[in-house]
Scaffold this motif. Structure first.
Motif, PDB file in Angstrom:
ATOM      1  N   LEU A  68       0.509  -1.452   0.343  1.00 29.27           N
ATOM      2  CA  LEU A  68      -0.124  -0.001   0.088  1.00 29.27           C
ATOM      3  C   LEU A  68       0.697   1.331   0.594  1.00 29.27           C
ATOM      4  CD1 LEU A  68      -2.644  -1.229   2.856  1.00 29.27           C
ATOM      5  CD2 LEU A  68      -2.601  -1.780   0.450  1.00 29.27           C
ATOM      6  N   ASP A  69       1.666   1.247  -1.127  1.00 26.16           N
ATOM      7  CA  ASP A  69       2.080   3.002  -1.256  1.00 26.16           C
ATOM      8  C   ASP A  69       1.848   4.631  -1.880  1.00 26.16           C
ATOM      9  OD1 ASP A  69       4.646   4.189  -1.135  1.00 26.16           O
ATOM     10  OD2 ASP A  69       5.643   2.803  -2.880  1.00 26.16           O
ATOM     11  N   GLY A  70       1.821   5.319  -1.362  1.00 25.37           N
ATOM     12  CA  GLY A  70       1.608   6.222  -1.388  1.00 25.37           C
ATOM     13  C   GLY A  70       0.800   7.037  -0.481  1.00 25.37           C
ATOM     14  N   ASN A  71       0.295   6.374   0.308  1.00 24.43           N
ATOM     15  CA  ASN A  71      -0.523   7.752   1.083  1.00 24.43           C
ATOM     16  C   ASN A  71      -0.164   8.728   1.056  1.00 24.43           C
ATOM     17  OD1 ASN A  71      -2.552   5.596   1.284  1.00 24.43           O
ATOM     18  ND2 ASN A  71      -1.145   4.328   2.533  1.00 24.43           N
ATOM     19  N   ARG A  72       0.803   9.184   2.019  1.00 24.74           N
ATOM     20  CA  ARG A  72       1.871  10.517   2.328  1.00 24.74           C
ATOM     21  C   ARG A  72       1.529  11.413   0.678  1.00 24.74           C
ATOM     22  NH1 ARG A  72       7.035   9.579   6.065  1.00 24.74           N
ATOM     23  NH2 ARG A  72       6.899   8.248   4.628  1.00 24.74           N
ATOM     24  N   ARG A  73       2.209  11.028   0.653  1.00 21.55           N
ATOM     25  CA  ARG A  73       2.029  11.684  -1.124  1.00 21.55           C
ATOM     26  C   ARG A  73       1.174  12.206  -1.471  1.00 21.55           C
ATOM     27  NH1 ARG A  73       5.874   7.670  -4.496  1.00 21.55           N
ATOM     28  NH2 ARG A  73       5.731   6.357  -2.654  1.00 21.55           N
ATOM     29  N   TYR A  74       0.203  10.734  -1.604  1.00 22.38           N
ATOM     30  CA  TYR A  74      -1.184  11.412  -1.821  1.00 22.38           C
ATOM     31  C   TYR A  74      -1.817  12.872  -1.285  1.00 22.38           C
ATOM     32  CZ  TYR A  74      -6.252  11.003  -3.076  1.00 22.38           C
ATOM     33  OH  TYR A  74      -8.104  11.554  -2.619  1.00 22.38           O
ATOM     34  N   ALA A  75      -1.553  12.495   0.378  1.00 19.47           N
ATOM     35  CA  ALA A  75      -1.944  13.604   0.821  1.00 19.47           C
ATOM     36  C   ALA A  75      -1.477  15.492   0.940  1.00 19.47           C
ATOM     37  CB  ALA A  75      -1.659  13.792   2.818  1.00 19.47           C
ATOM     38  N   LYS A  84      -2.566  18.900  -0.930  1.00 21.96           N
ATOM     39  CA  LYS A  84      -2.813  19.523   0.481  1.00 21.96           C
ATOM     40  C   LYS A  84      -3.277  19.668   1.167  1.00 21.96           C
ATOM     41  CE  LYS A  84      -0.808  23.689  -3.000  1.00 21.96           C
ATOM     42  NZ  LYS A  84      -0.860  22.899  -3.986  1.00 21.96           N
ATOM     43  N   LEU A  85      -3.284  18.355   1.528  1.00 19.12           N
ATOM     44  CA  LEU A  85      -4.465  17.397   2.825  1.00 19.12           C
ATOM     45  C   LEU A  85      -4.094  17.288   4.285  1.00 19.12           C
ATOM     46  CD1 LEU A  85      -5.963  14.339   0.678  1.00 19.12           C
ATOM     47  CD2 LEU A  85      -6.752  16.959   1.528  1.00 19.12           C
ATOM     48  N   GLU A 105      -1.583  16.080   6.963  1.00 20.96           N
ATOM     49  CA  GLU A 105      -0.957  14.520   7.790  1.00 20.96           C
ATOM     50  C   GLU A 105      -1.637  13.778   7.722  1.00 20.96           C
ATOM     51  OE1 GLU A 105       3.478  13.025   9.622  1.00 20.96           O
ATOM     52  OE2 GLU A 105       2.420  15.215   9.834  1.00 20.96           O
ATOM     53  N   GLY A 106      -2.033  12.902   7.510  1.00 25.70           N
ATOM     54  CA  GLY A 106      -2.661  11.636   7.945  1.00 25.70           C
ATOM     55  C   GLY A 106      -3.969  10.620   7.200  1.00 25.70           C
ATOM     56  N   ALA A 107      -3.347  12.686   6.411  1.00 26.18           N
ATOM     57  CA  ALA A 107      -5.616  12.218   5.490  1.00 26.18           C
ATOM     58  C   ALA A 107      -5.403  11.036   4.934  1.00 26.18           C
ATOM     59  CB  ALA A 107      -6.053  13.617   5.295  1.00 26.18           C
ATOM     60  N   GLY A 108      -4.249  11.174   3.678  1.00 25.77           N
ATOM     61  CA  GLY A 108      -4.539   9.919   2.916  1.00 25.77           C
ATOM     62  C   GLY A 108      -3.875   8.457   3.623  1.00 25.77           C
ATOM     63  N   HIS A 109      -3.845   8.104   4.800  1.00 24.84           N
ATOM     64  CA  HIS A 109      -4.238   7.036   5.395  1.00 24.84           C
ATOM     65  C   HIS A 109      -5.839   7.182   5.655  1.00 24.84           C
ATOM     66  CE1 HIS A 109       0.202   7.483   6.393  1.00 24.84           C
ATOM     67  NE2 HIS A 109       0.408   6.675   6.269  1.00 24.84           N
ATOM     68  N   ASN A 110      -6.124   7.821   5.595  1.00 22.47           N
ATOM     69  CA  ASN A 110      -7.717   7.596   5.790  1.00 22.47           C
ATOM     70  C   ASN A 110      -8.188   7.420   4.676  1.00 22.47           C
ATOM     71  OD1 ASN A 110      -8.371   7.855   8.540  1.00 22.47           O
ATOM     72  ND2 ASN A 110      -7.369   9.412   8.910  1.00 22.47           N
ATOM     73  N   ILE A 111      -8.128   7.911   3.540  1.00 20.87           N
ATOM     74  CA  ILE A 111      -8.543   7.661   2.427  1.00 20.87           C
ATOM     75  C   ILE A 111      -7.803   6.330   1.741  1.00 20.87           C
ATOM     76  CG2 ILE A 111      -8.787   8.306   0.014  1.00 20.87           C
ATOM     77  CD1 ILE A 111      -8.428  11.870   0.948  1.00 20.87           C
ATOM     78  N   GLY A 112      -7.032   5.752   1.859  1.00 24.60           N
ATOM     79  CA  GLY A 112      -5.851   4.739   1.442  1.00 24.60           C
ATOM     80  C   GLY A 112      -7.111   3.397   2.389  1.00 24.60           C
ATOM     81  N   PHE A 113      -7.957   3.241   3.685  1.00 20.54           N
ATOM     82  CA  PHE A 113      -8.812   2.323   3.953  1.00 20.54           C
ATOM     83  C   PHE A 113      -9.856   2.361   3.191  1.00 20.54           C
ATOM     84  CE2 PHE A 113     -11.698   0.936   7.322  1.00 20.54           C
ATOM     85  CZ  PHE A 113     -11.042   0.040   7.727  1.00 20.54           C
ATOM     86  N   LEU A 114     -10.392   3.215   3.333  1.00 17.11           N
ATOM     87  CA  LEU A 114     -11.845   3.256   1.663  1.00 17.11           C
ATOM     88  C   LEU A 114     -11.276   2.495   0.531  1.00 17.11           C
ATOM     89  CD1 LEU A 114     -12.892   7.017   2.781  1.00 17.11           C
ATOM     90  CD2 LEU A 114     -13.470   4.577   3.405  1.00 17.11           C
ATOM     91  N   SER A 115     -10.037   3.103   0.302  1.00 18.61           N
ATOM     92  CA  SER A 115      -9.323   2.005  -1.211  1.00 18.61           C
ATOM     93  C   SER A 115      -9.062   0.673  -0.883  1.00 18.61           C
ATOM     94  CB  SER A 115      -8.279   2.955  -1.826  1.00 18.61           C
ATOM     95  OG  SER A 115      -8.219   4.441  -1.894  1.00 18.61           O
ATOM     96  N   LEU A 116      -8.527   0.533   0.442  1.00 16.01           N
ATOM     97  CA  LEU A 116      -8.227  -1.038   0.974  1.00 16.01           C
ATOM     98  C   LEU A 116      -9.905  -1.833   1.017  1.00 16.01           C
ATOM     99  CD1 LEU A 116      -7.021  -3.124   1.789  1.00 16.01           C
ATOM    100  CD2 LEU A 116      -6.740  -2.204   4.093  1.00 16.01           C
ATOM    101  N   THR A 117     -10.761  -0.888   1.440  1.00 19.02           N
ATOM    102  CA  THR A 117     -12.487  -1.426   1.507  1.00 19.02           C
ATOM    103  C   THR A 117     -12.930  -2.020   0.093  1.00 19.02           C
ATOM    104  OG1 THR A 117     -12.231  -0.241   3.666  1.00 19.02           O
ATOM    105  CG2 THR A 117     -14.442  -1.421   2.508  1.00 19.02           C
ATOM    106  N   SER A 118     -12.632  -0.882  -0.712  1.00 18.05           N
ATOM    107  CA  SER A 118     -12.969  -1.227  -1.636  1.00 18.05           C
ATOM    108  C   SER A 118     -12.613  -2.185  -2.473  1.00 18.05           C
ATOM    109  CB  SER A 118     -13.639   0.210  -2.683  1.00 18.05           C
ATOM    110  OG  SER A 118     -13.705  -0.405  -3.956  1.00 18.05           O
TER     111      SER A 118
END
Length: 276
Positions: free
Chosen positions: A37-44, A48-49, A51-64
């Motif tokens: 699961l690479d790229g959560n921090r770069r996504y944030a 311009k989100l 810090e940590g928002a990328g991991h939350n969105i990444g969890f939604l991507s994981l569920t999907s």
């Protein structure tokens, strides 16, 4: 009215997904897909989100992605959630990630969640002693709560590296032989494989690393000798149903070659001589 339109669109897309799955099922369906699961921090940073928002969105991507994989018929999914090397990050970032991990793990076994709806057994692998007490307790609770599920399996590698897994396996073999006082027995391949963290999980058919990086970063090195590698440029929070379709189509296109390579190696022992 808006709710009705939204439900209709979701229903149509669900039917469309199922049609695609039927078409894909004409070819071989991977039994096991592993994800880095690479790229959560770069996504944030990219969006311009905070810090940590990328991991939350990444969890939604994981569920999907989990839902799509299991609907397709993939029985095993393994994710690389947290490397031992990640503990080298700033202490405040580690604390945040441990708290976030605990929160997401606690969400997994809830009755209405995807895990129970699809009958998924959740398993954690790695040096769990390195996790915060809260994250470790949540992991144990999630494993206990889903222990009787058997339709599909989600393996989560945390506080994990492949080299640590191999060293741990060799140590366990030596400990076992010492307990049996089998001083003259050599450590062989079967001994080590039996003691690997993922000993009861089939080898991955596809190994995916998002963000376009072409390296395994110490993930499933032992198990991935014959895996089809797929490295989309999308960051993890950007991964979608279409990436799954493309990776499976590529796997099917290369399936004959991958199968032949594995069959050839099955006839060669560790000394390079053909088995009788």
């Amino acid at each position: 009215m808006v709710l009705g339109i939204g439900w209709t669109i979701n229903h149509i897309f669900s039917l469309f997904r199922r049609c695609i799955y039927v078409i894909l099922s004409v070819g071989p369906i991977p039994n096991h897909i592993a994800f880095i699961l690479d790229g959560n921090r770069r996504y944030a940073k990219k969006h311009k989100l905070r810090e940590g928002a990328g991991h939350n969105i990444g969890f939604l991507s994981l569920t999907s992605m989990l839902q799509c994989c299991y609907e397709l018929g993939v029985k095993h999914v393994t994710i690389y959630a947290f490397s031992i090397d990640n503990f080298k990050r700033r202490p405040e970032e580690i604390r945040y990630l441990m708290d976030l991990m605990q929160e997401k793990i606690e969400f997994l076994p809830k009755e209405e969640n995807l895990v129970n709806r699809l009958g998924i057994r959740v398993q954690f692998f790695g040096n769990l002693k390195l996790l915060s007490e809260g994250a470790r307790d949540s992991a144990q609770s999630a494993m206990s709560a889903t222990a009787t599920n058997s339709k599909a399996f989600l393996s989560i590698c945390v506080a994990y590296t492949s080299t640590h897994e191999i060293v741990h396996a060799v140590e366990q073999v030596c400990k076992e032989k010492k307990q049996r006082k089998a001083w003259n027995e050599h450590v062989n391949l079967d001994d080590v494989e039996r003691q690997m963290y993922l000993a009861n999980i089939p080898e991955p058919d596809i190994l995916v690393r998002t963000s376009g990086a072409n390296r395994l970063s110490n993930f499933l090195l032992w198990q991935s000798a014959y895996a089809h590698l797929y490295s989309p440029s999308a960051l993890w929070p950007e991964i979608s149903f279409w990436h799954l379709i493309w990776m499976v189509l590529n796997y099917q296109r290369n399936y004959g070659y991958l199968e032949k390579q594995q069959q050839n190696m099955d006839h060669v022992n560790v000394f390079g001589r053909s088995n009788p």
